[in-house]
Design a protein around this motif. Structure first.
Motif, PDB file in Angstrom:
ATOM      1  N   GLU A  62     -37.544   3.318 -18.013  1.00 24.71           N
ATOM      2  CA  GLU A  62     -37.721   4.755 -18.157  1.00 24.71           C
ATOM      3  C   GLU A  62     -36.559   5.515 -17.527  1.00 24.71           C
ATOM      4  N   GLY A 112     -30.533   9.824 -22.343  1.00 26.70           N
ATOM      5  CA  GLY A 112     -30.748  11.104 -23.006  1.00 26.70           C
ATOM      6  C   GLY A 112     -29.911  12.215 -22.414  1.00 26.70           C
ATOM      7  N   GLN A 166     -39.518  16.370 -15.993  1.00 22.26           N
ATOM      8  CA  GLN A 166     -39.366  17.175 -17.189  1.00 22.26           C
ATOM      9  C   GLN A 166     -38.211  16.707 -18.060  1.00 22.26           C
ATOM     10  N   VAL A 167     -37.477  15.694 -17.603  1.00 22.62           N
ATOM     11  CA  VAL A 167     -36.417  15.116 -18.422  1.00 22.62           C
ATOM     12  C   VAL A 167     -37.041  14.083 -19.343  1.00 22.62           C
ATOM     13  N   LYS A 168     -36.828  14.235 -20.620  1.00 21.60           N
ATOM     14  CA  LYS A 168     -37.418  13.341 -21.605  1.00 21.60           C
ATOM     15  C   LYS A 168     -36.655  12.025 -21.660  1.00 21.60           C
ATOM     16  N   ALA A 169     -37.396  10.934 -21.647  1.00 28.17           N
ATOM     17  CA  ALA A 169     -36.775   9.628 -21.825  1.00 28.17           C
ATOM     18  C   ALA A 169     -36.382   9.468 -23.287  1.00 28.17           C
ATOM     19  N   ALA A 170     -35.155   9.082 -23.537  1.00 27.57           N
ATOM     20  CA  ALA A 170     -34.683   8.920 -24.909  1.00 27.57           C
ATOM     21  C   ALA A 170     -35.440   7.794 -25.593  1.00 27.57           C
ATOM     22  N   ASP A 171     -35.775   8.006 -26.845  1.00 30.35           N
ATOM     23  CA  ASP A 171     -36.476   6.993 -27.627  1.00 30.35           C
ATOM     24  C   ASP A 171     -35.448   6.012 -28.186  1.00 30.35           C
ATOM     25  N   GLN A 206     -33.544   5.215 -19.788  1.00 29.10           N
ATOM     26  CA  GLN A 206     -33.699   6.034 -20.992  1.00 29.10           C
ATOM     27  C   GLN A 206     -33.493   7.515 -20.683  1.00 29.10           C
ATOM     28  N   LYS A 207     -33.897   7.944 -19.498  1.00 29.48           N
ATOM     29  CA  LYS A 207     -33.659   9.332 -19.093  1.00 29.48           C
ATOM     30  C   LYS A 207     -32.165   9.576 -18.905  1.00 29.48           C
ATOM     31  N   ARG A 222     -30.720  20.217 -21.261  1.00 26.55           N
ATOM     32  CA  ARG A 222     -29.869  19.051 -21.340  1.00 26.55           C
ATOM     33  C   ARG A 222     -28.914  19.180 -22.511  1.00 26.55           C
TER      34      ARG A 222
END
Length: 294
Positions: free
Chosen positions: A274, A281, A68-73, A277-278, A21
């Motif tokens: 979620e 990111g 596998q895509v991380k959700a942004a904090d 957030q993904k 990403r």
């Protein structure tokens, strides 16, 4: 995969593992848009197939595709992705060009090739995302939806038109149709009866989400667009689908460059924190990756 039934108009479908990403810079596309204005590329704007209208809530299902895509904090509503206003201060009279790739001949195609190297997104998909932003800058300049946000959605919905091993062709269509699961009321899936007679999804019994941006047929009818200007609005064609998604996000002249507007738009697309957030990111990283190539 997890399913959530609390979604809105559009449906996500499982995608292949996420590529690295990365993101996009305002200066690069800003210069691109100015060049487009100077050269006078592609007059006449973009054809729309249907008149825009306010979204109507519709229960759908969303299988989290990009596990596998991380959700942004990041707290919903607190901030928009970096460089959401990609084209910066470019003239609002800029018109989008026809989304037909002509490597080495037009600035948008050249930009797409460069951005593809930075982001891992297929250049043909980037052409659609960039063209949709330019189109909305002409039609709804106050919306300021960015190609990076559209790319984030496209990654989660269909891996940029490549879900299930499909290959995105130069005509903007996947090598095989992208069709979601039947919305038949199965566990974790909302029941949505057929609304198109199987015209778009091939299922005359119940609806399924279709195309690279995963539209339910009834929603496609409200927001259908002809992004490649071939006279036909096709949810499987990525220029058409991306412009339709941009129209959906910009409904009621929403400001997608503002934190509140951005989150409202994404959550209307899919009512999952979620999911939003993904997308955040992905859009943020795509923007930063292209900015780093300057």
């Amino acid at each position: 995969m997890r399913t959530t039934p609390e979604n809105d108009e559009l449906v996500a479908d499982p995608a292949t593992p996420a590529p690295p990403r990365r993101g996009v810079g305002a200066a690069v596309l800003g210069r691109l848009v100015i060049v487009l204005a100077v050269l006078g590329l592609a007059g006449g704007g973009v054809w729309l197939v249907t008149k825009a209208s306010a979204p109507v809530a519709s229960p759908t299902t969303m299988e989290i595709p990009a596990l596998q895509v991380k959700a942004a904090d990041v707290k919903p509503g607190s901030v928009a992705p970096v460089n959401a206003t990609v084209a910066g201060g470019a003239t609002q009279q800029t018109t989008p060009q026809q989304a037909q790739p002509k490597p080495g001949k037009d600035p948008l195609a050249a930009w797409s090739d460069r951005a593809a190297q930075a982001t891992g997104i297929p250049a043909r998909a980037l052409l659609a995302y960039g063209n949709a932003e330019l189109a909305m800058r002409q039609m709804q300049p106050n919306c300021k939806v960015s190609w990076a946000t559209l790319a984030g959605i496209g990654r989660i919905e269909s891996n940029h038109g490549q879900y299930g091993g499909a290959v995105l062709g130069q005509d903007g269509r996947p090598s095989k149709p992208i069709i979601g699961v039947p919305l038949d009321g199965s566990p974790g899936v909302k029941a949505i009866g057929d609304t198109d007679g199987g015209q778009f999804d091939g299922d005359p019994a119940v609806d399924r989400a279709v195309g690279p941006m995963q539209f339910i047929p009834s929603t496609w009818r409200r927001y259908a667009a002809d992004g490649n200007r071939d006279g036909v609005g096709d949810p499987q064609q990525i220029d058409d689908a991306t412009l339709a998604a941009a129209r959906y996000l910009c409904v009621n002249n929403r400001d997608m460059s503002a934190a509140s507007g951005w989150w409202q738009g994404i959550l209307s697309y899919n009512n999952s924190t979620e999911y939003a957030q993904k997308v955040f990111g992905l859009a943020d990283d795509y923007a930063k990756a292209v900015a780093a190539t300057k």
